[in-house]
Write an enzyme that holds these catalytic residues in place. Sequence first.
Site, PDB file in Angstrom:
ATOM      1  N   ASP A  52       0.859  -1.177   0.000  1.00 20.33           N
ATOM      2  CA  ASP A  52       0.000   0.000   0.000  1.00 20.33           C
ATOM      3  C   ASP A  52       0.897   1.229   0.000  1.00 20.33           C
ATOM      4  OD1 ASP A  52      -1.797  -2.053   0.476  1.00 20.33           O
ATOM      5  OD2 ASP A  52      -3.059  -0.853   1.822  1.00 20.33           O
ATOM      6  N   LYS A  60      -6.933   3.207  -3.474  1.00 21.91           N
ATOM      7  CA  LYS A  60      -7.367   3.177  -2.075  1.00 21.91           C
ATOM      8  C   LYS A  60      -7.583   4.608  -1.607  1.00 21.91           C
ATOM      9  CE  LYS A  60      -5.403   1.848   2.420  1.00 21.91           C
ATOM     10  NZ  LYS A  60      -4.336   1.098   3.104  1.00 21.91           N
ATOM     11  N   LYS A 100     -10.358   0.176  -2.749  1.00 18.24           N
ATOM     12  CA  LYS A 100     -10.327  -0.094  -1.309  1.00 18.24           C
ATOM     13  C   LYS A 100     -10.594   1.177  -0.525  1.00 18.24           C
ATOM     14  CE  LYS A 100      -7.206  -1.432   2.434  1.00 18.24           C
ATOM     15  NZ  LYS A 100      -5.873  -1.900   2.810  1.00 18.24           N
TER      16      LYS A 100
END
Lengths: 327, 289
Positions: free
Chosen positions: A159, A227, A263
């Site tokens: 991430d 995300k 996400k």
Amino acid sequence: MPTTAPTGPAPGLAAYADVTTSDATLRRFLHGLPGVDQVGAEARAAALGTRSIKTTAKAWALDLAIRMVDLTTLEGQDTPGKVRALASKALRPDPADPSCPSVAAVCVYGDLVGDVKAIVGDAVNVAAVATAFPSGRASMEVKLADTRDAVANGADEIDMVIDRGAFLAGRYLQVFDEIVATREACARADGSHAHLKVIFETGELQTYDNVRRASWLAMLAGADFIKTSTGKVQPAATLPVTLVMLEAVRDFREATGVQIGVKPAGGIRTTKDAIKYLVMVNEIAGDDWLDPDWFRFGASTLLNDLLMQRTKMTTGRYSGPDYFTLD
Amino acid sequence: MARIDVRKTYKLYIGGAFPRSESGHSYEVTDSKGKFVANAALASRKDVRDAVVAARKAAAGWAGRTAYNRGQILYRIAEVMEDRRPQFEEAVRQSEGVTAAVARGQVDAAVDRLVWYAGWADKLAQVIGNANPVAGPFFNHTAPEPTGVVGVLAPQESSLLGLVSVVAPVVVTGNVAVVVSSYERPLPAVTFSEVLATSDVPGGVVNILTGDAATLGPWLAAHMDVNAIDLGGVAGDTELATSLEVAAADNLKRVRRAPAAEPDWAAEPDLSAMTAFVEAKTVWHPIGI
């Protein structure tokens, strides 16, 4: 809208090759994206939040939501013991009920990947935050070293955070190049590569237009997932922001044939919220995205609420926080 | 021209706020002669769920207050009730079909009952606590501690005095309460919730649901996050009371059993209503350190 996931190389991505040749062309492209109707997006998100999901559909949604959770702990006080406990929970969220599925992944800082991996093995993915999380304020060498280190420790997913300063200043190509470089740093020796999730920190991007631009930028640069947030900045994930991102991945697949995951992370605490997101995924992006491979929740407290609701569905009586682990 | 009546639809009292029932349902409340008085919210199982969440949130803060402070707050409730006497008298008179004089007596007794329990806040530990003689060099103390979230099915007949007589002993010892009021006589409980909201009682310490004890009782009794339950509201219905006791056994709730008939609330109370919902904590402390 295409209804099947594409296979093979992306035929459409080549059409965008000239977009990313210079800062000027990239800016022209991103600013040429249609603007987001803010009032409309918020109203649509609010309207989808009123859907009522009950009985068997709810049971299905609960299990799906559990399978989509990226069980996250990103605190300075994380210890190997604490993440091991969290990893055990990820494997078997409800020890009292063997039919309860595992979560999608455990999300930790890069140095703790090994501790998680030792518990979960290959049953649950391990995601690591990298690139000077959460601010993204470090030199490129440091960010890439951070990423390589996490991949070497065995992370299945990375991430990364984008440099919001550069993005807001309009240096889009710099952000693009950073994502491309980080993606290269995700490569493993055997030729495979760790999945790359790109965090925008939408709470700092100010407008939905910027969220849409950041989404396209990241997708063109080769992100596997986009995300919303780090969870360190308020507001974190919201329904309208996620709606804009879901529209972006839907449009991107229409244009290029490449499917990208989404996400939302941070601020999703209740089952009710989670189900609202699932409804939105189905309505905006389509049911291809109703899968842990394409949609995730970045959350920690959400899991306990999902488990309490699940217990209520199976036993017929309300459960309480005393019966689930604190984490 | 005659003034048009303001027809009221009352709401629930959960977490210090007055929400409508999650179900959206309400029911007509009539006086003892069957005349319409007002609408009351008809609580559903989801309101029970929300009330338990609100109560659990308030539990640690309330239990953490000093006993003296809890006593002061209970006394404050009595003060505010005293200020709203006419409203309570009217509500009791309509609900129970008694004369104005009897209603006045009921309100007096309810206020006095609150003051009585308020006084017990910092005295119960002296009476039921103990310094235990043990066979070793230890100070050994036993002190009462609150049980936690207590579900209270309030009496069906005595709409104010009965209500106060079951709620006050629960909260004075540091517990928090989810109360289901009398079904046919909910209005004194509604006014009581308005008093609670304006008398320094932290939100969530007392939650009042107007609705049917037979419908809501099973959810409350089976709820795994409720620590104890007072079944006084189903007095006389042995079958229901037994099934609630069985449901309550799942997480070993403390149960104050339903009597065969509603007791005489005017009688001087004893300590049992308080001691039913406390835990005995015993501490061993070495002597000479």
